[in-house]
Design an enzyme around this catalytic site. Structure first.
Site, PDB file in Angstrom:
ATOM      1  N   ASP A   1       0.830  -1.202   0.000  1.00 48.50           N
ATOM      2  CA  ASP A   1       0.000   0.000   0.000  1.00 48.50           C
ATOM      3  C   ASP A   1       0.867   1.255   0.000  1.00 48.50           C
ATOM      4  O   ASP A   1       0.597   2.219  -0.731  1.00 48.50           O
ATOM      5  CB  ASP A   1      -0.920  -0.013   1.220  1.00 48.50           C
ATOM      6  CG  ASP A   1      -1.709   1.273   1.369  1.00 48.50           C
ATOM      7  OD1 ASP A   1      -2.617   1.516   0.553  1.00 48.50           O
ATOM      8  OD2 ASP A   1      -1.409   2.050   2.294  1.00 48.50           O
TER       9      ASP A   1
ATOM     10  N   ASP B   1      -6.430  -6.462  -1.492  1.00 47.78           N
ATOM     11  CA  ASP B   1      -5.372  -6.708  -0.504  1.00 47.78           C
ATOM     12  C   ASP B   1      -4.265  -7.585  -1.088  1.00 47.78           C
ATOM     13  O   ASP B   1      -3.079  -7.355  -0.845  1.00 47.78           O
ATOM     14  CB  ASP B   1      -5.957  -7.385   0.737  1.00 47.78           C
ATOM     15  CG  ASP B   1      -6.845  -6.456   1.553  1.00 47.78           C
ATOM     16  OD1 ASP B   1      -6.844  -5.241   1.270  1.00 47.78           O
ATOM     17  OD2 ASP B   1      -7.546  -6.955   2.453  1.00 47.78           O
TER      18      ASP B   1
ATOM     19  N   GLU C   1      -2.032  -5.522  -3.396  1.00 49.61           N
ATOM     20  CA  GLU C   1      -1.074  -4.711  -2.640  1.00 49.61           C
ATOM     21  C   GLU C   1       0.009  -5.587  -2.014  1.00 49.61           C
ATOM     22  O   GLU C   1       1.189  -5.197  -1.983  1.00 49.61           O
ATOM     23  CB  GLU C   1      -1.800  -3.918  -1.556  1.00 49.61           C
ATOM     24  CG  GLU C   1      -2.650  -2.784  -2.105  1.00 49.61           C
ATOM     25  CD  GLU C   1      -3.309  -1.972  -1.020  1.00 49.61           C
ATOM     26  OE1 GLU C   1      -3.455  -0.754  -1.204  1.00 49.61           O
ATOM     27  OE2 GLU C   1      -3.695  -2.552   0.019  1.00 49.61           O
TER      28      GLU C   1
END
Length: 232
Positions: free
Chosen positions: A51, A120, A123
């Site tokens: 991220d 998720d 990332e």
């Protein structure tokens, strides 16, 4: 993981040195929890790292690409690019959805198609790539997978139509605005949604997209382009 390694090598010229790191990037917490005795690592820490590097590289790109845009506009555009739904779309484009390790319960409940899990994992992959290679390799991947869609205007196009429509309709007071799905077509991993926007129960616009949110924006755009006379 061999199939994933083949996809990465053939499509993105990426070969991981640390195969365990790659596997961790695609391991959801639900899978790790179901195999606690094996002490399997999950991808949350890699997601944290990915991220951060994603925010940095997209910020750098936007800063250089749009020298006249104010900070507020750059922030909005970045938010659209790195939001959960967008990252899930990129994950599907890369076929990452096929390789995520999920617990049985999560798999049964449709977790493989859930945007939050896909975003998720995307990332986490970036975080793993950073550790296995370097930031230059992450940048190369992002510019291959993400930037073409940014430059095609996909994210600017959907920035503000719903807000704009709401402002137009509520200038003289509150108006009930509602979006509803008319139909869904296509397989689970590649659905197309048809949505209509209603004002006080009256349909004023329709739109289509690969997600409900995109279809809603298209419906709002359709209503705005028709003009307020047809909306009220």
């Amino acid at each position: 993981m061999k199939e994933l390694q083949t996809v990465l090598k053939n499509h993105f010229a990426i070969e991981f040195t640390d195969k365990n790191l790659l596997e961790t990037a695609f391991t959801h917490t639900s899978y790790a929890n179901e195999h606690r005795l094996l002490k399997i690592s999950h991808n949350e820490r890699l997601e944290f790292l990915g991220d951060a590097v994603l925010q940095l590289l997209i910020s750098e790109y936007l800063y250089k690409k749009y020298p006249k845009k104010p900070e507020g506009d750059l922030s909005k555009l970045r938010a659209m690019i790195v939001r959960e739904e967008s990252l899930a779309g990129f994950a599907r484009d890369c076929q990452f959805d096929q390789f995520i390790k999920l617990g049985k319960g999560e798999e049964k409940s449709g977790g493989r198609n859930r945007d939050t899990i896909l975003g998720d994992a995307f990332e986490a992959f970036l975080g793993a790539l950073l550790l296995d290679k370097d930031v230059a390799k992450v940048k190369e991947f992002i510019y291959q997978v993400m930037i073409p869609k940014v430059e095609a205007g996909e994210f600017e196009m959907i920035t503000d139509y719903k807000t704009h429509l709401q402002e137009l309709l509520q200038v003289n007071g509150d108006v009930a605005i509602r979006y509803q799905v008319i139909s869904e077509t296509g397989p689970a991993h590649d659905k197309v949604f048809d949505v209509e926007v209603l004002v006080e129960g009256k349909s004023i616009g329709q739109g289509q997209g690969r997600s409900k949110k995109l279809a809603e924006q298209e419906a709002a755009k359709n209503a705005v382009e028709k003009g307020l006379d047809s909306c009220i």
